[in-house]
Structure formats: structure tokens, C-alpha cells
Design a protein around this motif. Structure first.
Motif, PDB file in Angstrom:
ATOM      1  N   ASP A  20       8.240  -9.701  -6.319  1.00 48.27           N
ATOM      2  CA  ASP A  20       7.324  -9.352  -7.398  1.00 48.27           C
ATOM      3  C   ASP A  20       6.080 -10.234  -7.289  1.00 48.27           C
ATOM      4  O   ASP A  20       6.010 -11.116  -6.418  1.00 48.27           O
ATOM      5  N   THR A  62       3.259   3.766  -5.014  1.00 45.26           N
ATOM      6  CA  THR A  62       2.086   3.363  -5.793  1.00 45.26           C
ATOM      7  C   THR A  62       2.248   1.987  -6.407  1.00 45.26           C
ATOM      8  O   THR A  62       1.272   1.397  -6.869  1.00 45.26           O
ATOM      9  N   ARG A  63       3.487   1.466  -6.446  1.00 42.35           N
ATOM     10  CA  ARG A  63       3.726   0.138  -7.007  1.00 42.35           C
ATOM     11  C   ARG A  63       3.897  -0.919  -5.927  1.00 42.35           C
ATOM     12  O   ARG A  63       4.327  -2.023  -6.200  1.00 42.35           O
ATOM     13  N   THR A  65       1.941  -3.234  -3.440  1.00 44.59           N
ATOM     14  CA  THR A  65       0.590  -3.760  -3.255  1.00 44.59           C
ATOM     15  C   THR A  65       0.347  -4.311  -1.867  1.00 44.59           C
ATOM     16  O   THR A  65      -0.793  -4.460  -1.450  1.00 44.59           O
ATOM     17  N   SER A  74       5.613  -5.921  -4.648  1.00 50.08           N
ATOM     18  CA  SER A  74       5.492  -4.838  -5.616  1.00 50.08           C
ATOM     19  C   SER A  74       4.723  -5.317  -6.836  1.00 50.08           C
ATOM     20  O   SER A  74       4.421  -6.501  -6.988  1.00 50.08           O
ATOM     21  N   SER A  75       4.454  -4.373  -7.741  1.00 45.57           N
ATOM     22  CA  SER A  75       3.704  -4.709  -8.946  1.00 45.57           C
ATOM     23  C   SER A  75       4.543  -5.458  -9.966  1.00 45.57           C
ATOM     24  O   SER A  75       4.014  -5.922 -10.963  1.00 45.57           O
ATOM     25  N   THR A 420      13.809  -4.027 -16.083  1.00 49.00           N
ATOM     26  CA  THR A 420      12.739  -4.562 -15.273  1.00 49.00           C
ATOM     27  C   THR A 420      13.186  -5.815 -14.575  1.00 49.00           C
ATOM     28  O   THR A 420      14.205  -6.400 -14.899  1.00 49.00           O
ATOM     29  N   SER A 432       9.586   1.253 -20.314  1.00 48.61           N
ATOM     30  CA  SER A 432      10.235   1.779 -19.111  1.00 48.61           C
ATOM     31  C   SER A 432      11.321   2.765 -19.467  1.00 48.61           C
ATOM     32  O   SER A 432      11.487   3.802 -18.822  1.00 48.61           O
ATOM     33  N   THR A 440       7.876   7.857 -14.385  1.00 50.21           N
ATOM     34  CA  THR A 440       8.014   6.589 -13.682  1.00 50.21           C
ATOM     35  C   THR A 440       7.074   6.481 -12.503  1.00 50.21           C
ATOM     36  O   THR A 440       6.536   5.429 -12.208  1.00 50.21           O
ATOM     37  N   ASP A 441       6.873   7.613 -11.785  1.00 51.19           N
ATOM     38  CA  ASP A 441       6.000   7.535 -10.620  1.00 51.19           C
ATOM     39  C   ASP A 441       5.337   8.877 -10.373  1.00 51.19           C
ATOM     40  O   ASP A 441       5.977   9.874 -10.135  1.00 51.19           O
TER      41      ASP A 441
END
Length: 446
Positions: A20, A62-63, A65, A74-75, A420, A432, A440-441
């Protein structure tokens, strides 16, 4: 001169740690999820990530980076719902590796060894390169032993990559899951289509498949077992715990059940038939006919050796039943039980018949689930002996047997609510949960 586009190869990325934003590890990459397109290259929509507990979840692309050697960042928000492949999606490692494709230049056929993904101008990750190994011409052992040359081509240079006519080797698929516990492997089996389930089942050893079947929902395990040859299915039933085998046989059509019982080892089949005589939701229907049993003159050291066997579940290993001969169910009179903690406190040469636990709780086979549950809860038991009117031991009900019957029939198919990872507050957990899989995505749409 333009700089080279970032690229990664899926098989090489497998096992890479996911972090993370604050640098905490949240899991490991196990696969890449791609969506074939009507025109152009297949697009990556996310990653299958294995989080602590061997649970596999979905991380949207998309999460992500950053993708670098040795780490994926990840984000920070990870939905812990069990990953389920959606219609049209393909797993690069699970579906595409070892798939046979044809080269459009007419030079022959090859198997996919790895898949390279690049970012295009729209910053989408797409399948760009295929690392292939040519199939050698010939037949028999000569074709299997010889290894063709390797080459790297564009996805557009082959056909059959996403076709259903050529499937990945089930042996290779199984190898990627060999470290999973039966319950986790059952989750993977549940995600596969019916054909792939049978292929994977064919590659599993009988005892491994038996463990997996015990963790599958009713309809899926019936589908898998009936998809095997009768002799193989009987061998798998032989490896299952008698109570689990009886539950499964009870779900089969009568003619199929009788055929398989006739092919099983006589002793194993007899145990299953005995259990089928009881209602499923009674002590007799839930019990295992193979608890730990010993004679009163057996020394403590021998009992400790019995409970140390790796194949025993913790619940079964917790208790030794001391009986008169015969020592197979139905036994002679049950004299008492000894818990493993008591055994640890005694000298190794002491006969186990001298240290029987004073408090003995038993149930008869006709006692309903509610009565068994109440007895075990009242006295904090992890197992309870089942005896007949003459005090002979018929079997034992363990706490995991009770849980299987108390929980809803579809509990294995229910997903945990999203949570999370990392330093995330409770408001984000609530958001969430509310978002669910439809929000979610966005990357998984289309």
C-alpha cells in the motif's frame, strides 16, 4: 527518440509483493485478469492477489500506481471479497499459459510460455507480446521429449489464444496451486467452469481430491464426482472421512450411489452404509466411525504417538477413546476417554486405562442436532462419543461436523463483506461495503 514503453511479463510477476502507499505488504500477485476485445489487443482489468489466509481477491488495475521489479504499489484500498472470474475474462496464468496457438505466418504451432503486457497511449495495460515455444513435429515420445525453439511475437501474430478448443494443461494449473490448503483450493475449483473442474480433478491425487471435495458446496462436489470414472470416484470416496463420504453419497442418484458403494473397499463401504441408516441431522448421521480407539492396557506413549499423526484433524486428535475389544466401531464397551492434555501430564509407560477422565459425556445415535449442539456447548467439548444402548462406541461427533450442519447450506459460497488494508478508517470500510462489486472497479466494465 521515444523511450521504451513500460512492460511486464505475467509469469515473472507472479509472487511479487503488493504494497500500500505507506509501504505495508498486503499480499502477493498470483495472476493477471484480461478481457479480450473485439478489435485490438486484450486489455488487463486487474490482478488476482493472495492476501493473508491464502484468500484470493481482485485488485483493479486502476488502483495500481506502480509496477516495478519486486513490487507492485496499490492505492491502499483492497476489497477482500473472494475473487470470481466474470464472463469473458481470462486469467493469464490460469487460462493462457501452455495454451497452443497457431502462427499466422504458417510456420506451425506453439505453446504460450509467458504473456507480456504494455501500456498503450490511453494508459491501458494490454496484451502486447507472447513468449512462445514451438511444437516439434513428430509423434509419441519424440514429440514430448524434444523441445522446440522459443520466440517472442505480437499477440496479433497468432490465432487461438482465447479460443476454447485448446486448453491449458491441468497439470500446470495444479502446480500453481500446490501450496494451497484444501479449503483454499476448493475456492479455486469453484471459480472454474465445469470442464476445467473435471480436468483439475483428474490431476489431483485421490487423498487431495477427497480433502477438496469435503470443502465444496453440495452441487459442485456432486458434479465433480459424477464427472470421474466410476472406479476413480470410488477410490476418492475411500479416502474421504466416512461421515463426509456418506453425506456425498446421499446426494447422488440412487443407482449411482449403489454402483460406487459396490466399487469401494468393503470396510469403507460398510462404514458409509452404517451412517446412511441415520438421519443426516442426528448424532449418528454426523459422527465419524473412525475416532481414536485403544485398549485400557495401552501405554500413554503409544496414545501420544496415535494423536501425532498428521492426517488427523485437531478435533479428532483431542480425544482417545478407551474400549474393550473389538477396537473397531462398533466396539466393545466404552470404558471412558482421555484428553490429549491429560496424556501429556502422565508418565509414558502408564496404562491409559488408569487415567480415564472422570467426566464422561455421551450421546445416542438418534439424538438430534440440537441436542448434540447443546451438550457440546454446555460442557465445552470439541468431540463427543456416540454409543448404543449397550454402551458400545459407534463413533464420535466433532465440533467441525456440528458447524457444517449448523451453518447455512450455502455458507461455502457466501462472500465476506469488503474490508480494507493498511491504515484505513471505518468510514472507508462503510463506503467499501456500500459500493459492492458493481462500483468497486470501473476498469472491469465493458
Amino acid at each position: 527518440m521515444t523511450s521504451p514503453q513500460p512492460r511486464f511479463y505475467a509469469a515473472r510477476l507472479a509472487g511479487t509483493a503488493v504494497f500500500d502507499p505507506i509501504g505495508e505488504s498486503v499480499g502477493k500477485i498470483r495472476d493477471v485478469v484480461v478481457l479480450p476485445q473485439a478489435r485490438g489487443a486484450a486489455r488487463a482489468v486487474g490482478f488476482v492477489v493472495e492476501v493473508p489466509g491464502k484468500r484470493r481477491v481482485f485488485l483493479p488495475v486502476t488502483r495500481v500506481t506502480s509496477i516495478m521489479p519486486g513490487q507492485v504499489i496499490s492505492s491502499g484500498v483492497l476489497n477482500l471479497r473472494r475473487f470470481e472470474k466474470r464472463s469473458g475474462e481470462q486469467l493469464v496464468i490460469g487460462d493462457l499459459l501452455e495454451r497452443t496457438v497457431s502462427l499466422l505466418d504458417g510456420s506451425g504451432r506453439a505453446t504460450v510460455q509467458d504473456v507480456g503486457l504494455e501500456q498503450n497511449r490511453q494508459h491501458d495495460w494490454v496484451v502486447a507480446k507472447l513468449y512462445l515455444r514451438r511444437l516439434k513435429t513428430g509423434s509419441g515420445l519424440s514429440k514430448l521429449v524434444s523441445r522446440g525453439e522459443t520466440l517472442t511475437v505480437d499477440q496479433s501474430a497468432v490465432k487461438g489464444l482465447f479460443g476454447s478448443d485448446t486448453e491449458q494443461s491441468a497439470a500446470l494449473l495444479l502446480a500453481s496451486y500446490q501450496d494451497l490448503k484444501p479449503a483454499d483450493l476448493a475456492d479455486i475449483v469453484q471459480e472454474l467452469d465445469a470442464k476445467r473442474r473435471i480436468e483439475l480433478a483428474a490431476e489431483l491425487a485421490d487423498d487431495r481430491l477427497a480433502d477438496v471435495l469435503e470443502e465444496l458446496p453440495e452441487d459442485t462436489r456432486v458434479e465433480v464426482l459424477t464427472g470421474l470414472e466410476s472406479s476413480r470416484a470410488a477410490d476418492v470416496l475411500d479416502e474421504m472421512d466416512p461421515d463426509d463420504a456418506a453425506d456425498l453419497v446421499q446426494e447422488l442418484p440412487d443407482q449411482v450411489a449403489e454402483t460406487l458403494l459396490g466399487l469401494m473397499e468393503p470396510e469403507e463401504a460398510e462404514d458409509v452404509r452404517r451412517l446412511l441408516a441415520y438421519d443426516e441431522y442426528t448424532a449418528g448421521g454426523m459422527m465419524t466411525t473412525e475416532p481414536l480407539i485403544t485398549a485400557p492396557e495401552t501405554p500413554v506413549a503409544h496414545c501420544l504417538a496415535m494423536i501425532s499423526r498428521e492426517e488427523l484433524s485437531p478435533a479428532l486428535a483431542s480425544t482417545v477413546h478407551v474400549c474393550r475389544s473389538p477396537l473397531e466401531t462398533p466396539t466393545g464397551k466404552l470404558l471412558g476417554i482421555v484428553h490429549f492434555q491429560h496424556l501429556l501430564r502422565e508418565r509414558p509407560d502408564r496404562p491409559v486405562g488408569e487415567i480415564l477422565d472422570a467426566d464422561r459425556h455421551t450421546v445416542e445415535p438418534q439424538v438430534p442436532l440440537s441436542g448434540v449442539t447443546r451438550e457440546m456447548a454446555t460442557y465445552n467439548l470439541v468431540s463427543i462419543p456416540v454409543v448404543d444402548d449397550e454402551g458400545r462406541l459407534l463413533g464420535a461427533v466433532t465440533v467441525d461436523d456440528v458447524l457444517d450442519h449448523v451453518l447455512p447450506d450455502d455458507w461455502r459460497e457466501q462472500d465476506e463483506p469488503p474490508v480494507t488494508t493498511g491504515q484505513i478508517d471505518l468510514s472507508e470500510i462503510a463506503r467499501s461495503i456500500q459500493s459492492d462489486s458493481t462500483t468497486t472497479d470501473d476498469s472491469r466494465k465493458g
